[in-house]
Motif scaffolding. Structure first.
Motif, short mmCIF file in Angstrom:
data_model
loop_
_atom_site.label_atom_id
_atom_site.label_comp_id
_atom_site.label_asym_id
_atom_site.label_seq_id
_atom_site.Cartn_x
_atom_site.Cartn_y
_atom_site.Cartn_z
N THR A 225 -0.33 6.19 -1.45
CA THR A 225 -1.07 4.64 -1.31
C THR A 225 -1.44 4.43 -0.05
O THR A 225 -0.88 5.30 0.87
N PRO A 226 -2.25 3.63 0.38
CA PRO A 226 -2.94 3.36 1.72
C PRO A 226 -1.87 2.92 2.74
O PRO A 226 -1.86 3.36 3.78
N PHE A 227 -0.81 2.09 2.07
CA PHE A 227 0.20 1.67 3.00
C PHE A 227 1.11 2.93 3.86
O PHE A 227 1.32 2.98 4.97
N TYR A 228 1.34 3.80 2.80
CA TYR A 228 2.31 4.77 3.31
C TYR A 228 1.44 6.22 3.59
O TYR A 228 1.98 7.18 4.35
N GLY A 229 0.27 6.38 3.36
CA GLY A 229 -0.57 7.67 3.21
C GLY A 229 -1.04 7.98 4.49
O GLY A 229 -1.58 9.03 4.72
N GLU A 230 -0.92 7.11 5.56
CA GLU A 230 -1.54 7.64 7.04
C GLU A 230 -2.76 8.40 7.05
O GLU A 230 -3.01 9.27 7.72
N GLY A 231 -3.58 7.70 6.30
CA GLY A 231 -5.07 8.34 6.06
C GLY A 231 -5.18 9.42 5.35
O GLY A 231 -6.29 9.87 5.01
N LEU A 232 -4.09 9.98 4.84
CA LEU A 232 -4.15 11.18 3.70
C LEU A 232 -4.07 10.81 2.50
O LEU A 232 -3.81 11.85 1.68
N ASP A 233 -3.92 9.62 2.12
CA ASP A 233 -3.49 9.27 0.57
C ASP A 233 -4.53 9.74 -0.33
O ASP A 233 -4.17 10.02 -1.29
N GLY A 234 -5.84 9.58 0.07
CA GLY A 234 -6.71 10.30 -0.80
C GLY A 234 -6.84 11.69 -1.16
O GLY A 234 -6.94 12.27 -2.15
N LEU A 235 -6.51 12.48 -0.16
CA LEU A 235 -6.26 13.86 -0.37
C LEU A 235 -4.87 14.05 -1.23
O LEU A 235 -5.08 15.15 -2.01
N LEU A 236 -3.92 13.43 -1.03
CA LEU A 236 -2.80 13.49 -1.73
C LEU A 236 -3.16 13.12 -3.03
O LEU A 236 -2.56 14.05 -4.23
N LYS A 237 -3.64 12.23 -3.36
CA LYS A 237 -4.16 11.87 -4.76
C LYS A 237 -4.80 12.95 -5.44
O LYS A 237 -4.84 13.02 -6.47
N SER A 238 -6.05 13.57 -4.57
CA SER A 238 -6.68 14.45 -5.36
C SER A 238 -5.80 15.85 -5.73
O SER A 238 -6.36 16.60 -6.51
N ARG A 239 -4.74 15.91 -5.10
CA ARG A 239 -3.97 17.10 -5.40
C ARG A 239 -2.54 16.83 -6.23
O ARG A 239 -1.60 17.54 -6.29
N SER A 240 -2.67 15.45 -6.68
CA SER A 240 -1.31 15.26 -7.37
C SER A 240 -0.95 15.97 -8.41
O SER A 240 0.24 16.00 -8.80
N TRP A 241 -1.64 16.64 -9.08
CA TRP A 241 -1.31 17.85 -10.06
C TRP A 241 -0.22 18.96 -9.31
O TRP A 241 0.50 19.45 -10.06
N ASP A 242 -0.83 19.15 -8.09
CA ASP A 242 0.14 20.22 -7.49
C ASP A 242 1.13 19.72 -6.45
O ASP A 242 1.53 20.60 -5.63
N PHE A 243 1.33 18.18 -6.65
CA PHE A 243 2.29 17.54 -5.60
C PHE A 243 3.50 17.22 -6.19
O PHE A 243 3.60 16.58 -7.28
N TRP A 244 4.82 18.04 -5.85
CA TRP A 244 5.82 17.80 -6.41
C TRP A 244 6.95 16.94 -5.48
O TRP A 244 6.82 17.13 -4.23
N GLY A 245 7.69 16.10 -5.78
CA GLY A 245 8.67 15.44 -5.27
C GLY A 245 10.17 15.77 -5.44
O GLY A 245 10.54 15.87 -6.68
N ILE A 246 10.86 16.52 -4.66
CA ILE A 246 12.23 17.23 -4.81
C ILE A 246 12.81 16.78 -3.92
O ILE A 246 12.88 17.00 -2.66
N LEU A 247 13.96 15.94 -4.24
CA LEU A 247 14.78 15.33 -3.50
C LEU A 247 15.70 16.19 -2.51
O LEU A 247 16.21 17.17 -2.86
N ASN A 248 16.07 16.25 -1.17
CA ASN A 248 16.75 16.80 -0.55
C ASN A 248 17.99 16.60 -0.70
O ASN A 248 18.43 15.59 -1.61
#
Length: 477
Positions: A225-248
């Motif tokens: 999202t734009p608020f948290y994305g630091e200008g890279l939210d579009g790139l991260l959205k485009s790679r959402s299928w390759d993007f994993w959230g794994i809790l520390n």
């Protein structure tokens, strides 16, 4: 499966933040489930002589930096059953601090290339996967694909890139492409490394790694999202299928109140009465009135806006009218350091301001406090709330990133939950949540004791996360 975990810092050699904990604990957990995980990092001058004297020198070789060749040594040590490699160059890494220099682009560009060159000198260990972390290693996937694509040692290696904090991106002048990284100017466009008028190491990792991840499910959603994305939210959205959230997780061997050498008294989830000895001794140590019936709110944090210090500043005077004590440990922005010093002077029986950092005191605060406050604006994962749960200290957090994924507000109707949370980034929402926790501390000891036990029994170790990373790694093949 062979994994080379590459990072700019790692406990116990050198650590400035959470990445240092992850770089130590995750490979250790991966090895326990049968993955040959090894770590490679810079050989900093600040590493203790004990470790340096026990390192084995493998080989020297040259590393291209633009049109020059720079010396590189490769050293090795095994610690806590994990193999560690070190990239040695005294000019780049024998400095007072690991980061914050005018030539950081050159230093970590060198490190990225050196990691790939070092694979030629690791004997029979050739990684299947290079796991990169944060901007300092972001160029590794680019250089691997650009320069080493025809190397028999490298052409089957896959890459994973983990975001620990998207805010720090490593953005430098575009001239580094040719002058330092041996890459052509064709990489300076929006679909490659260009970020506004500069070159971003973070974007390099996000764009060119085979898979990307970050340190909690909620943060993975937020940074798209734009608020948290630091200008890279579009790139991260485009790679959402390759993007994993794994809790520390946290290392349960290190963060263990039954054995922690920094505590006044040891305890565990089966018998935690000695937690209150830690509380009274902490009060004595910090010259606060010794009173078991007054809750201590612990804050161990960098004193900056990101950690919600502006919320605390808005209501601190009001909060100190309550029957509480506050213990603060940390350094940061001068305005917040001065604020805590002022209120410690004004309310010496209620607030202890420790404007420094001490691992030993931090552990005493985790064990001796009743509540632990983390009202962060954003928090990719957070480690403080995990330690506080492990030590039986009830967390009070804002619902963001890893805080949202690990702390669940007590529900009066169902009895579920392990802490207290608020959603809006608002000082009075925070204050009301703290006072809700105070109510249960004072009036419902049965519920409060259940919250203590629930946190101590919660499994926030690396074991579950290690299996998730194994799943991520397997998805590459």
């Amino acid at each position: 499966m062979k994994v080379l975990f590459t990072a700019s810092e790692c406990f116990p050699f050198l650590k400035t933040g959470g990445l240092g904990d992850v770089a130590y604990a995750l490979p250790k957990a991966l090895r326990k489930i049968g993955i040959d995980a090894r770590v490679i990092l810079p050989k900093y001058g600040a590493i203790s002589d004990y470790f340096k004297n026990n390192m084995h020198h493998i080989e020297n070789f040259d590393v291209p930096v633009g049109w020059r060749n720079k010396f590189c040594g490769l050293d090795y040590i095994e610690h806590d059953s994990v193999p560690f490699y070190f990239i040695d160059n005294q000019y780049y890494f024998y400095r007072e601090n690991p980061y914050g220099y005018y030539d950081d682009a050159e230093r970590f560009g060198f490190f990225s290339r050196a990691v790939l060159e070092a694979i030629n000198h690791m004997g029979d260990f050739t990684p299947d996967i290079i796991h990169c972390n944060d901007w300092q290693t972001g160029m590794i996937p680019v250089i691997l694909k650009d320069t080493f694509s025809f190397s028999p040692k490298h052409n089957n290696i896959k890459t994973v890139y983990t975001i620990h904090n998207l805010k720090y991106q490593g953005i430098f002048d575009k001239n580094i492409l040719t002058e330092l990284l041996c890459l052509n100017e064709g990489y300076f466009h929006e679909d490659a490394l260009k970020f506004y008028d500069g070159v971003s190491f973070m974007k390099a990792g996000l764009k060119f790694a085979d898979k990307i991840s970050t340190v909690s499910n909620s943060y993975a959603y937020e940074v798209q999202t734009p608020f948290y994305g630091e200008g890279l939210d579009g790139l991260l959205k485009s790679r959402s299928w390759d993007f994993w959230g794994i809790l520390n997780g946290i290392d349960f061997d290190i963060y263990n109140p039954a054995f922690d050498k920094d505590l006044f008294a040891h305890y565990d989830k089966n018998y935690y009465a000695d937690k209150y000895n830690n509380k009274s001794e902490l009060q004595k140590m910090l010259n606060l009135p010794v009173n078991s019936n007054v809750p201590i709110i612990g804050i161990v944090s960098r004193l900056v806006d990101q950690k919600g210090l502006d919320l605390i500043a808005s209501v601190l005077e009001e909060l100190l009218q309550d029957g509480i004590q506050i213990v603060v440990l940390g350094t940061g922005d001068t305005q917040y350091e001065d604020m805590f010093k002022y209120f410690a002077y004004k309310y010496p029986d209620k607030l202890s301001a420790n404007i420094t950092f001490s691992n030993s005191l931090a552990q005493k605060i985790y064990a001796g406090s009743d509540m632990f406050l983390m009202p962060s604006l954003f928090e990719p994962c957070g480690i403080g709330q995990l330690i506080s749960l492990r030590y039986g200290t009830v967390p009070i957090v804002r619902e963001t990133g890893g805080l949202k994924d690990t702390v669940f507000s007590y529900n009066d109707a169902t009895g579920e939950g392990n802490g207290f949370t608020f959603a809006n980034y608002n000082a009075y929402d925070m204050l009301n949540t703290i006072r809700r926790a105070e109510y249960f501390f004072y009036n419902r000891k049965d519920i409060w004791n259940n919250l203590i036990l629930r946190g101590m029994w919660q499994d926030n170790s690396w074991t579950k996360s290690a299996y998730k990373y194994e799943e991520l790694y397997s998805s590459l093949f």
